[in-house]
Scaffold this motif. Structure first.
Motif, mmCIF file in Angstrom:
data_model
loop_
_atom_site.group_PDB
_atom_site.id
_atom_site.type_symbol
_atom_site.label_atom_id
_atom_site.label_comp_id
_atom_site.label_asym_id
_atom_site.label_seq_id
_atom_site.Cartn_x
_atom_site.Cartn_y
_atom_site.Cartn_z
ATOM 1 N N ASP A 1 -3.799 9.962 0.282
ATOM 2 C CA ASP A 1 -2.755 10.286 1.253
ATOM 3 C C ASP A 1 -3.323 10.920 2.524
ATOM 4 N N ILE B 1 0.842 -1.192 0.000
ATOM 5 C CA ILE B 1 0.000 0.000 0.000
ATOM 6 C C ILE B 1 0.879 1.245 0.000
ATOM 7 N N ASN C 1 1.399 5.542 -2.107
ATOM 8 C CA ASN C 1 0.879 6.611 -2.964
ATOM 9 C C ASN C 1 2.042 7.513 -3.362
ATOM 10 N N PRO C 2 2.581 7.406 -4.563
ATOM 11 C CA PRO C 2 2.121 6.562 -5.683
ATOM 12 C C PRO C 2 2.514 5.101 -5.465
ATOM 13 N N ILE C 3 1.947 4.225 -6.277
ATOM 14 C CA ILE C 3 2.225 2.801 -6.065
ATOM 15 C C ILE C 3 2.489 2.056 -7.383
ATOM 16 N N ALA C 4 2.163 2.699 -8.517
ATOM 17 C CA ALA C 4 2.254 1.989 -9.805
ATOM 18 C C ALA C 4 3.661 1.478 -10.107
ATOM 19 N N ARG D 1 -0.700 -4.407 -5.917
ATOM 20 C CA ARG D 1 -0.460 -3.008 -5.543
ATOM 21 C C ARG D 1 -1.766 -2.394 -5.067
ATOM 22 N N GLN D 2 -1.715 -1.659 -3.973
ATOM 23 C CA GLN D 2 -2.923 -1.012 -3.446
ATOM 24 C C GLN D 2 -2.697 0.486 -3.322
ATOM 25 N N TYR D 3 -3.354 1.256 -4.192
ATOM 26 C CA TYR D 3 -3.295 2.719 -4.090
ATOM 27 C C TYR D 3 -4.154 3.160 -2.906
ATOM 28 N N CYS D 4 -3.741 4.241 -2.228
ATOM 29 C CA CYS D 4 -4.542 4.763 -1.128
ATOM 30 C C CYS D 4 -4.413 6.280 -1.109
ATOM 31 N N SER E 1 5.826 0.264 -7.993
ATOM 32 C CA SER E 1 6.361 -0.701 -7.026
ATOM 33 C C SER E 1 6.739 -2.026 -7.681
#
Ligand code: ATR
Length: 286
Positions: free
Chosen positions: A41, A8, A10-13, A36-39, A15
């Motif tokens: 902020d 998890i 932000n950003p995560i793409a 991948r988990q976007y969240c 990773s």
């Protein structure tokens, strides 16, 4: 049955964790899904996402920028923290505290935080055959990345430690805080100085600043030398490493630290010890 994991951030793409953990899963012969988990902020969103994940049967989560401190607060108030997470003031690995679960505590209240970043670096230096025992070590930087490696380095038996930073007060504050947080750190006489004043001969110099992201270069004294230079960044040109390689030092970027911290998280969740050398070779070949 498939075991579910997420990272998890932000950003995560960008990773790389899903590829790394999928490989670990294959090596361990486990059926896993790692996403991948976007969240957004903010702390409330982080807590909501994490609660939903573990409520739904999730086994473990990695936490990355900017949520490592939020995750720390969350676990401190719920299922607890490992010693490394406590001292680092940050969590990169989430799991459920099994003792609390057996007592009937809900997953949301059993959230437990560990931090494998610093040990990932220590394990990488071992794979590189850089001896830490008795070593004179300098860390450049006094932010979260530096904080996370101090206790694992001391536990690995280093001899002397200097923490230098552009802003000296941040380095002295960090040493004060860490000394209060851990008796092992308190026992060590950690020196501090401004980065421009760091000079002399070290066994290992570690760049724990975020300067690699800015394209700027560190102001390094001409009298500063080392046998080994380590940059916690990876995947880009690193002037810090070029500087010391030109002076005859062995150098390494932080890719091995990334895989090392991931392997320790995986071990924490599944009990499987990863062959990191083999995994690194496979990932580099991909
Ligand atoms: P992280 O969690 O990655 O450690 P951080 O907490 O923001 O990020 O810390 C960034 C570190 O990089 C700090 O030590 C910072 O120095 P200052 O405390 O003086 O700000 C260091 N840093 C960032 N950019 C830098 C630069 N251009 N020159 C020197 N140090 C830099």
């Amino acid at each position: 049955m498939t075991q579910h994991f997420i990272v998890i951030g932000n950003p995560i793409a960008h990773s790389k964790s899903p590829e790394i953990h999928s490989l670990f899963g294959a090596q361990a012969g486990l059926d896993i899904s790692y996403q991948r988990q976007y969240c957004p902020d903010d702390a409330a969103s982080f807590t909501a996402v994490i609660e939903a994940f573990f409520h739904g049967g999730g086994v473990g989560a990695n936490v990355t920028v900017p949520f490592k401190q939020v995750a720390y607060e969350c676990c401190a108030a719920r299922g607890g923290l490992s010693e490394h997470a406590k001292v680092a003031g940050a969590v990169n690995t989430l799991l459920l505290n099994p003792t609390l679960l057996t007592k009937g505590v809900s997953p949301a209240e059993a959230l437990y935080g560990d931090n494998t970043d610093g040990q990932g670096l220590v394990n990488h230096t071992k794979r590189l055959d850089w001896s830490l025992q008795g070593a004179r070590v300098a860390i450049i930087g006094a932010g979260g990345a530096a904080r996370g490696v101090v206790l694992p380095l001391i536990e690995a038996g280093i001899g002397e430690l200097t923490i230098s930073n552009r802003t000296l007060s941040k380095a002295t504050n960090l040493v004060n805080e860490l000394s209060h947080a851990s008796p092992a750190i308190n026992d060590k006489q950690i020196q501090t100085c401004r980065t421009v004043d760091l000079s002399g001969e070290f066994d290992i110099i570690i760049n724990a600043t975020s300067i690699g992201l800015s394209g700027e270069t560190l102001p390094l004294a001409d009298q500063l030398n080392c046998h080994y230079a380590y940059d916690m960044m990876y995947g880009r040109e690193l002037p810090f490493l070029q500087h010391f390689a030109a002076r005859g030092a062995q150098v390494s970027d932080g890719y091995g630290m990334l895989i090392g911290q991931a392997a320790l998280s995986f071990e924490r969740w599944t009990g499987h010890v990863i062959d990191v050398v083999q995994a690194t070779e496979t990932l580099q070949a991909q």
